[in-house]
Design a protein around this motif. Structure first.
Motif, PDB file in Angstrom:
ATOM      1  N   ALA A   1      12.277  -5.726 -20.772  1.00  0.00           N
ATOM      2  CA  ALA A   1      10.988  -6.423 -20.752  1.00  0.00           C
ATOM      3  C   ALA A   1      10.741  -6.931 -19.334  1.00  0.00           C
ATOM      4  O   ALA A   1      11.685  -7.126 -18.562  1.00  0.00           O
ATOM      5  CB  ALA A   1      10.989  -7.578 -21.746  1.00  0.00           C
ATOM      6  N   TRP A   2       9.485  -7.137 -19.008  1.00  0.00           N
ATOM      7  CA  TRP A   2       9.168  -7.686 -17.690  1.00  0.00           C
ATOM      8  C   TRP A   2       7.794  -8.335 -17.689  1.00  0.00           C
ATOM      9  O   TRP A   2       6.941  -8.015 -18.527  1.00  0.00           O
ATOM     10  CB  TRP A   2       9.253  -6.624 -16.590  1.00  0.00           C
ATOM     11  N   HIS A   3       7.598  -9.243 -16.756  1.00  0.00           N
ATOM     12  CA  HIS A   3       6.259  -9.779 -16.507  1.00  0.00           C
ATOM     13  C   HIS A   3       6.148 -10.097 -15.023  1.00  0.00           C
ATOM     14  O   HIS A   3       7.137 -10.393 -14.342  1.00  0.00           O
ATOM     15  CB  HIS A   3       5.968 -11.012 -17.367  1.00  0.00           C
ATOM     16  N   GLY A   4       4.934  -9.992 -14.492  1.00  0.00           N
ATOM     17  CA  GLY A   4       4.717 -10.292 -13.081  1.00  0.00           C
ATOM     18  C   GLY A   4       3.638  -9.427 -12.490  1.00  0.00           C
ATOM     19  O   GLY A   4       2.865  -8.777 -13.202  1.00  0.00           O
TER      20      GLY A   4
ATOM     21  N   THR B   1       2.427   5.158 -23.166  1.00  0.00           N
ATOM     22  CA  THR B   1       1.300   4.234 -23.172  1.00  0.00           C
ATOM     23  C   THR B   1       1.225   3.478 -21.854  1.00  0.00           C
ATOM     24  O   THR B   1       2.234   3.057 -21.308  1.00  0.00           O
ATOM     25  CB  THR B   1       1.456   3.242 -24.328  1.00  0.00           C
ATOM     26  N   PHE B   2      -0.003   3.294 -21.392  1.00  0.00           N
ATOM     27  CA  PHE B   2      -0.224   2.512 -20.185  1.00  0.00           C
ATOM     28  C   PHE B   2      -1.178   1.374 -20.501  1.00  0.00           C
ATOM     29  O   PHE B   2      -2.033   1.481 -21.381  1.00  0.00           O
ATOM     30  CB  PHE B   2      -0.840   3.365 -19.067  1.00  0.00           C
ATOM     31  N   ARG B   3      -1.023   0.307 -19.763  1.00  0.00           N
ATOM     32  CA  ARG B   3      -1.961  -0.798 -19.862  1.00  0.00           C
ATOM     33  C   ARG B   3      -2.902  -0.762 -18.674  1.00  0.00           C
ATOM     34  O   ARG B   3      -2.531  -0.341 -17.590  1.00  0.00           O
ATOM     35  CB  ARG B   3      -1.207  -2.139 -19.846  1.00  0.00           C
TER      36      ARG B   3
ATOM     37  N   THR C   1       5.056  -7.046 -20.599  1.00  0.00           N
ATOM     38  CA  THR C   1       5.315  -5.965 -21.538  1.00  0.00           C
ATOM     39  C   THR C   1       6.772  -6.021 -21.967  1.00  0.00           C
ATOM     40  O   THR C   1       7.646  -6.420 -21.198  1.00  0.00           O
ATOM     41  CB  THR C   1       4.993  -4.599 -20.898  1.00  0.00           C
ATOM     42  N   GLU C   2       7.028  -5.651 -23.202  1.00  0.00           N
ATOM     43  CA  GLU C   2       8.387  -5.640 -23.726  1.00  0.00           C
ATOM     44  C   GLU C   2       8.561  -4.410 -24.610  1.00  0.00           C
ATOM     45  O   GLU C   2       7.630  -3.960 -25.278  1.00  0.00           O
ATOM     46  CB  GLU C   2       8.699  -6.912 -24.513  1.00  0.00           C
ATOM     47  N   SER C   3       9.760  -3.837 -24.588  1.00  0.00           N
ATOM     48  CA  SER C   3      10.044  -2.670 -25.411  1.00  0.00           C
ATOM     49  C   SER C   3      10.808  -3.033 -26.680  1.00  0.00           C
ATOM     50  O   SER C   3      10.988  -2.178 -27.551  1.00  0.00           O
ATOM     51  CB  SER C   3      10.828  -1.623 -24.614  1.00  0.00           C
TER      52      SER C   3
ATOM     53  N   MET D   1      10.604  -0.324 -14.428  1.00  0.00           N
ATOM     54  CA  MET D   1       9.596  -1.050 -15.204  1.00  0.00           C
ATOM     55  C   MET D   1       8.773  -0.140 -16.095  1.00  0.00           C
ATOM     56  O   MET D   1       7.769  -0.570 -16.664  1.00  0.00           O
ATOM     57  CB  MET D   1       8.712  -1.844 -14.239  1.00  0.00           C
ATOM     58  N   GLY D   2       9.188   1.124 -16.225  1.00  0.00           N
ATOM     59  CA  GLY D   2       8.484   2.035 -17.111  1.00  0.00           C
ATOM     60  C   GLY D   2       8.305   3.398 -16.489  1.00  0.00           C
ATOM     61  O   GLY D   2       8.625   3.617 -15.316  1.00  0.00           O
TER      62      GLY D   2
END
Length: 437
Positions: free
Chosen positions: A263-266, A2-4, A15-17, A166-167
């Motif tokens: 998980a990550w954000h930025g 899945t992509f955002r 996003t977090e897994s 990051m994915g």
């Protein structure tokens, strides 16, 4: 996978897994959930202006200091870095190559990189290098990050799966991916041997060009750039991490996978883009516009309007201009153009320039349509024509691109490329119509 949607460069994503792995309201809690470690990855100076400040917070199984043991030098002799000057005797000229052959021995992505040109100076973080890659094996327990620049990956044959901190991104011919400077990744093969191109950008990161009078729409739209969702590899195994730093390579060994971000954000993240979503603009009455109208992304330099690197494509499109020589005109340019063909034919060079091939037209060296293309364009009945089943691209830079020894001595170098213009005839005969017979 899945992509955002990536709604715009510079915006934050999250996003977090695992549920609750991403802290809310602060970046570095005293004890992150799941026993994770908080770590920031910065792609810009801390004090960069808000619109240019790039960083992401990563919540990972081990901090990255545990991914880097004692480094030892290692060699990738065909991956070169600028400045790489005069290591061959080939004179300047317009150059073209056939596709790089697939390897016979087992070769992964990292071992399969071959540098064609370098430009600028990695130590001052300006310029670029253009590479080709071929591979027939996946990277399994080998990982890599490039401290010298971001990597723009352009598959030409075969799909690759780019597994980053990051994915994961699956990238097929007709798509591109960008791995930011300093981000750990490995490359897996999707369905067999692969070949493609790489732009290693030492300078300011790629971004979308301003549209100017075009306005708010067309060209590459931010919503079509996609970042991966969080994914992690919790693997206890003997692994190797290779680092490229100021043109040299170093390797360390660790007992686990470094792709352990839960998980990550930025806003400092890898991304992919489908070239078929590019919305070209062009002349709808007469004349052939500058190729800059096909700029997907640009890495700016300190001089406004003069790119460190432009990534330009020539996609399927309609040609409708009246009373116009429709292929690219003959020209000389202060920019240096490294060109590749992903599929089909290129309208200015219908023979000799094949998918997987390369041409290089360095600064101020003249180039343009071959004799056959000129003849065809000059005498064509000018009806609307759609160019289909084609996708060419350019890595275009303000710096001269210096050949590597590998490129200068490659068996794929076409010694007769210059002959494609030898049949261009004198058309001047003293009459306004000229001799176009």
């Amino acid at each position: 996978m899945t992509f955002r949607y990536m709604p715009g460069f510079g915006n934050d994503f999250e996003t977090e897994s695992l549920p609750g792995a991403l802290p809310q309201g602060q970046n570095s809690p005293q004890r992150p959930a799941y026993g994770l470690y908080a770590e920031q990855l910065s792609g810009s100076p801390f004090t960069a202006p808000r619109g240019a400040n790039e960083r992401s917070w990563l919540y990972r199984i081990r901090p990255s200091v545990r991914h880097t043991g004692r480094f030892r030098p290692t060699l990738f002799e065909r991956w070169k870095t600028a400045p790489n000057l005069y290591d061959h005797e080939l004179p300047i000229g317009q150059l073209r190559w056939d596709p790089t052959p697939m390897p016979n021995e087992e070769t992964d992505f990292l071992a399969g990189v071959r540098t064609m040109t370098t430009a600028g100076d990695v130590a001052t973080q300006v310029g670029m290098a253009a590479h080709v890659y071929t591979a027939n094996a996946s990277m399994v327990d080998d990982y890599f990050f490039n401290a010298d620049g971001e990597l723009l990956l352009v598959p030409q044959e075969g799909g690759i799966r780019v597994m980053t901190e990051m994915g994961a991104m699956e990238v097929t011919p007709g798509e591109i991916a960008v791995v930011p400077r300093g981000m750990i990744f490995k490359v897996e093969l999707v369905d067999g041997p692969v070949r493609g191109y790489i732009c290693e950008n030492y300078g300011a990161k790629f971004t979308l060009p301003d549209r100017g009078p075009i306005g708010a729409n067309c060209l590459a739209n931010p919503r079509d750039f996609k970042t991966p969702v969080a994914w992690y590899e919790d693997k206890e195994a003997h692994c190797r991490l290779t680092v490229k730093w100021c043109g040299r390579f170093y390797r360390t060994e660790v007992d686990h996978s470094p792709l352990d971000v839960v998980a990550w954000h930025g806003n400092y993240a890898p991304y992919k883009y489908d070239l078929s979503t590019y919305s070209p603009v062009g002349a709808i009455l007469f004349d052939h516009p500058d190729p800059s109208i096909f700029t997907v992304m640009t890495a700016p330099s300190g001089e406004e309007g003069t790119a460190n690197v432009d990534f330009v494509i020539f996609p399927p499109r309609w040609q409708v201009a009246e009373h116009t020589f429709r292929p690219p005109w003959y020209h000389r340019n202060v920019m240096s153009e490294f060109m590749g063909l992903i599929k089909g034919k290129y309208d200015a060079k219908e023979e000799g320039f094949v998918p997987g091939g390369i041409s290089l037209h360095n600064m101020m060296l003249p180039h343009g349509p071959d004799a056959e293309g000129c003849e065809k364009a000059a005498n064509a009945e000018l009806q609307p024509v759609k160019l289909e089943n084609t996708m060419a691209f350019m890595f275009e830079t303000r710096f001269p691109q210096h050949l590597t020894r590998f490129a200068a001595e490659a068996e794929t170098l076409q010694d007769d490329y210059i002959d494609c213009w030898k049949d261009l005839k004198k058309r001047f005969n003293g009459t306004p119509e000229g001799d176009w017979s």
